[in-house]
Design an enzyme around this catalytic site. Structure first.
Site, PDB file in Angstrom:
ATOM      1  N   ARG A 156      35.065  36.844  24.673  1.00 45.17           N
ATOM      2  CA  ARG A 156      36.491  36.924  25.010  1.00 45.17           C
ATOM      3  C   ARG A 156      37.111  35.528  25.041  1.00 45.17           C
ATOM      4  NH1 ARG A 156      39.231  38.867  30.548  1.00 45.17           N
ATOM      5  NH2 ARG A 156      38.391  36.847  31.104  1.00 45.17           N
ATOM      6  N   ASP A 206      41.523  49.528  23.491  1.00 39.36           N
ATOM      7  CA  ASP A 206      42.138  49.906  24.764  1.00 39.36           C
ATOM      8  C   ASP A 206      43.059  51.101  24.547  1.00 39.36           C
ATOM      9  OD1 ASP A 206      42.264  48.657  27.629  1.00 39.36           O
ATOM     10  OD2 ASP A 206      44.256  49.460  27.209  1.00 39.36           O
ATOM     11  N   TYR A 211      51.897  54.426  32.065  1.00 40.47           N
ATOM     12  CA  TYR A 211      51.957  52.955  31.886  1.00 40.47           C
ATOM     13  C   TYR A 211      53.272  52.544  31.229  1.00 40.47           C
ATOM     14  CZ  TYR A 211      47.080  52.118  33.180  1.00 40.47           C
ATOM     15  OH  TYR A 211      45.906  52.004  33.882  1.00 40.47           O
ATOM     16  N   ARG A 236      33.465  42.855  31.394  1.00 39.88           N
ATOM     17  CA  ARG A 236      33.312  41.546  32.059  1.00 39.88           C
ATOM     18  C   ARG A 236      32.040  41.342  32.863  1.00 39.88           C
ATOM     19  NH1 ARG A 236      39.072  42.067  34.636  1.00 39.88           N
ATOM     20  NH2 ARG A 236      38.310  44.196  34.392  1.00 39.88           N
ATOM     21  N   ARG A 273      33.207  51.587  29.908  1.00 40.95           N
ATOM     22  CA  ARG A 273      33.405  50.124  29.967  1.00 40.95           C
ATOM     23  C   ARG A 273      32.109  49.356  29.816  1.00 40.95           C
ATOM     24  NH1 ARG A 273      38.462  48.645  32.736  1.00 40.95           N
ATOM     25  NH2 ARG A 273      39.880  49.955  31.563  1.00 40.95           N
TER      26      ARG A 273
HETATM   27  O1  CP3 Z   1      33.375  49.601  26.769  1.00 41.54           O
HETATM   28  C1  CP3 Z   1      34.269  50.481  26.734  1.00 41.54           C
HETATM   29  O2  CP3 Z   1      34.348  51.435  27.539  1.00 41.54           O
HETATM   30  C2  CP3 Z   1      35.266  50.459  25.590  1.00 41.54           C
HETATM   31  C3  CP3 Z   1      36.466  49.766  25.774  1.00 41.54           C
HETATM   32  C4  CP3 Z   1      37.555  50.241  26.709  1.00 41.54           C
HETATM   33  C5  CP3 Z   1      38.376  49.326  27.396  1.00 41.54           C
HETATM   34  N1  CP3 Z   1      39.384  50.017  27.993  1.00 41.54           N
HETATM   35  C6  CP3 Z   1      38.161  47.883  27.400  1.00 41.54           C
HETATM   36  C7  CP3 Z   1      38.816  47.086  28.447  1.00 41.54           C
HETATM   37  C8  CP3 Z   1      38.049  51.530  26.981  1.00 41.54           C
HETATM   38  C9  CP3 Z   1      37.489  52.883  26.562  1.00 41.54           C
HETATM   39  C10 CP3 Z   1      39.214  51.357  27.784  1.00 41.54           C
HETATM   40  C11 CP3 Z   1      40.054  52.481  28.233  1.00 41.54           C
HETATM   41  C12 CP3 Z   1      41.135  52.225  29.200  1.00 41.54           C
HETATM   42  N2  CP3 Z   1      41.997  51.154  29.245  1.00 41.54           N
HETATM   43  C13 CP3 Z   1      41.534  53.125  30.213  1.00 41.54           C
HETATM   44  C14 CP3 Z   1      40.936  54.497  30.428  1.00 41.54           C
HETATM   45  C15 CP3 Z   1      39.638  54.426  31.120  1.00 41.54           C
HETATM   46  C16 CP3 Z   1      39.695  54.022  32.561  1.00 41.54           C
HETATM   47  O3  CP3 Z   1      39.115  52.973  32.885  1.00 41.54           O
HETATM   48  O4  CP3 Z   1      40.298  54.762  33.339  1.00 41.54           O
HETATM   49  C17 CP3 Z   1      42.603  52.549  30.912  1.00 41.54           C
HETATM   50  C18 CP3 Z   1      43.345  53.143  32.102  1.00 41.54           C
HETATM   51  C19 CP3 Z   1      42.908  51.307  30.288  1.00 41.54           C
HETATM   52  C20 CP3 Z   1      44.002  50.371  30.622  1.00 41.54           C
HETATM   53  C21 CP3 Z   1      43.468  49.069  31.051  1.00 41.54           C
HETATM   54  N3  CP3 Z   1      42.843  48.166  30.209  1.00 41.54           N
HETATM   55  C22 CP3 Z   1      43.455  48.514  32.357  1.00 41.54           C
HETATM   56  C23 CP3 Z   1      44.010  49.196  33.591  1.00 41.54           C
HETATM   57  C24 CP3 Z   1      42.828  47.263  32.258  1.00 41.54           C
HETATM   58  C25 CP3 Z   1      42.645  46.242  33.351  1.00 41.54           C
HETATM   59  C26 CP3 Z   1      41.398  46.588  34.069  1.00 41.54           C
HETATM   60  C27 CP3 Z   1      40.930  45.468  34.956  1.00 41.54           C
HETATM   61  O5  CP3 Z   1      39.962  45.789  35.669  1.00 41.54           O
HETATM   62  O6  CP3 Z   1      41.445  44.360  34.924  1.00 41.54           O
HETATM   63  C28 CP3 Z   1      42.418  47.085  30.927  1.00 41.54           C
HETATM   64  C29 CP3 Z   1      41.696  45.929  30.376  1.00 41.54           C
HETATM   65  C30 CP3 Z   1      40.373  46.189  29.768  1.00 41.54           C
HETATM   66  N4  CP3 Z   1      40.127  47.174  28.868  1.00 41.54           N
HETATM   67  C31 CP3 Z   1      39.192  45.418  29.960  1.00 41.54           C
HETATM   68  C32 CP3 Z   1      38.225  45.964  29.113  1.00 41.54           C
HETATM   69  C33 CP3 Z   1      36.818  45.453  28.877  1.00 41.54           C
HETATM   70  C34 CP3 Z   1      39.074  44.189  30.836  1.00 41.54           C
HETATM   71  C35 CP3 Z   1      39.847  43.118  30.146  1.00 41.54           C
HETATM   72  C36 CP3 Z   1      39.322  41.727  30.254  1.00 41.54           C
HETATM   73  O7  CP3 Z   1      38.382  41.370  29.518  1.00 41.54           O
HETATM   74  O8  CP3 Z   1      39.896  40.991  31.047  1.00 41.54           O
END
Ligand code: CP3
Length: 345
Positions: free
Chosen positions: A36, A73, A148, A27, A23
């Site tokens: 964003r 994602d 999911y 944010r 990640r």
């Molecule tokens: O920088 C990176 O690592 C690349 C981008 C990336 C994102 N999600 C961006 C993201 C990657 C590799 C993921 C993978 C992902 N997405 C996983 C597996 C890794 C892990 O964290 O376990 C999972 C379970 C998801 C599903 C997902 N996407 C969730 C549960 C959420 C909400 C998380 C939260 O804290 O609110 C997301 C959203 C997400 N994916 C964000 C980002 C930067 C935050 C979104 C935002 O900008 O509001």
């Protein structure tokens, strides 16, 4: 291309330990929040290649990480299957169309990665023109994505997903088969578009029993890894199951090139079980980035001493960085890893 990361993953000698952070585009970075905002929403950001490129590059430009990870994602696949993904502010992912019946599962099809997910491939092609460091492509594991899709949102206690697992295992296997095919096609398309490595995120594998993990998560990930290895033997493959510490010995015969570890698993223990067959990726507790610099430095040194090797280690966090972290701490972490691995080489 600066390829310390690719050398380390192949366990070739390196001038310093490479680092990237799960990640890393997220944010905690003000420039990410600004892009964003420009995109309108997280999903729109993923689906607008020029902007997804911009955020992928932000942490590389700011901190000098050794690898970039595609900004996207793991839930783009069910979105491409028509489940209507949304990200509700403060609540995380949510599907408008949830899988409720066996018929809902039977009605799903494998998406064409170059059509419904073409925006991801466009992002990769644009990124490859800009990047000086390797690009990591990725997908979720079949089990994690299925959880999911069945829950409709973050799984919590897994009441629904585990309900399917124990009451309707054949239907769950059907869904996992479909996802295995979809993920294999998706990752193959990412490789064709130019990614240098792929990673499978199995965020929820650790919620299963050991035997359920083997039957419902691990075998499917291994199918994906095996197929990609056969077709693209030169592309390294990272396998990351959060919470895998108690069954690491299962990986003795994995088709992965590198194993990702969360912060609960000792690198020393993993090395003692798995030997030198794999590169290891990890595993600083993301919460340690809240600590004073001296504590971060001490933990980095500890992790490196645990690994105790000149190559085959890719430094990372044990899970994704959280939005509350001060970017200055990430800068300090990267400099610590680079500096300390150079002086100890
Ligand atoms: O920088 C990176 O690592 C690349 C981008 C990336 C994102 N999600 C961006 C993201 C990657 C590799 C993921 C993978 C992902 N997405 C996983 C597996 C890794 C892990 O964290 O376990 C999972 C379970 C998801 C599903 C997902 N996407 C969730 C549960 C959420 C909400 C998380 C939260 O804290 O609110 C997301 C959203 C997400 N994916 C964000 C980002 C930067 C935050 C979104 C935002 O900008 O509001």
């Amino acid at each position: 291309m600066q390829n310390t990361f690719l050398k380390a993953i192949r366990r070739e000698s390196v001038s310093h330990t490479p680092i990237w952070v799960m990640r890393q585009a997220g944010r905690y970075l003000p420039e990410y929040r600004a892009t964003r905002e420009k995109a309108g929403s997280f999903l729109q950001l993923c689906k607008t290649p020029e902007l997804a490129v911009e955020v992928t590059l932000q942490p590389i430009q700011r901190f000098g990480m050794d690898a970039a990870i595609l900004f996207s994602d793991i839930l783009t696949i069910p979105d491409a299957m028509g489940m209507e993904l949304e990200f509700v502010e403060g609540e995380g992912p949510h599907f408008n169309k949830v899988l409720k019946t066996k018929k809902d599962i039977s009605n799903l099809g494998v998406p064409d990665p170059n059509a419904e997910l073409g925006y991801v491939m466009d992002t990769i092609r644009l990124l490859k023109k800009e990047l000086q460091v390797p690009l990591i492509g990725f997908a979720g594991s079949p089990w994690t994505i299925a959880a999911y899709m069945l829950e409709g949102k973050a799984p919590g206690e897994f009441k629904i997903a585990k309900g399917w697992l124990y009451e309707n295992p054949e239907a769950l296997h059907q869904l996992l088969h479909l996802l295995t095919q979809s993920i294999t096609d998706y990752l193959a398309a990412q490789i064709e578009a130019g990614v240098d490595t792929i990673m499978i995120f199995d965020t929820w594998g650790g919620a299963l029993t050991r035997s359920a993990y083997q039957e419902f998560s691990y075998v499917y990930m291994e199918k994906i890894l095996q197929r990609l290895k056969n077709k693209y033997p030169h592309i390294p493959r990272i396998l990351f199951t959060k919470g895998s510490g108690s069954w690491l010995n299962l990986y003795k015969t994995s088709q992965a090139t590198a194993i990702g570890l969360d912060w609960q698993t000792s690198l020393k223990y993993a090395k003692s079980l798995l030997g030198d067959r794999y590169a290891l990726q990890g595993n600083l507790d993301p919460a340690i980035l809240r600590a004073p610099d001296a504590v971060i430095e001490q933990e980095v040194k500890y992790i490196m001493s645990e690994f105790n090797g000149k190559t085959g280690h890719i430094f990372n966090l044990g899970h994704g960085i959280t939005p509350d972290i001060d970017p200055e701490k990430v800068k300090f972490l990267v400099s610590c890893v680079h500096q300390f691995s150079k002086t100890s080489a």
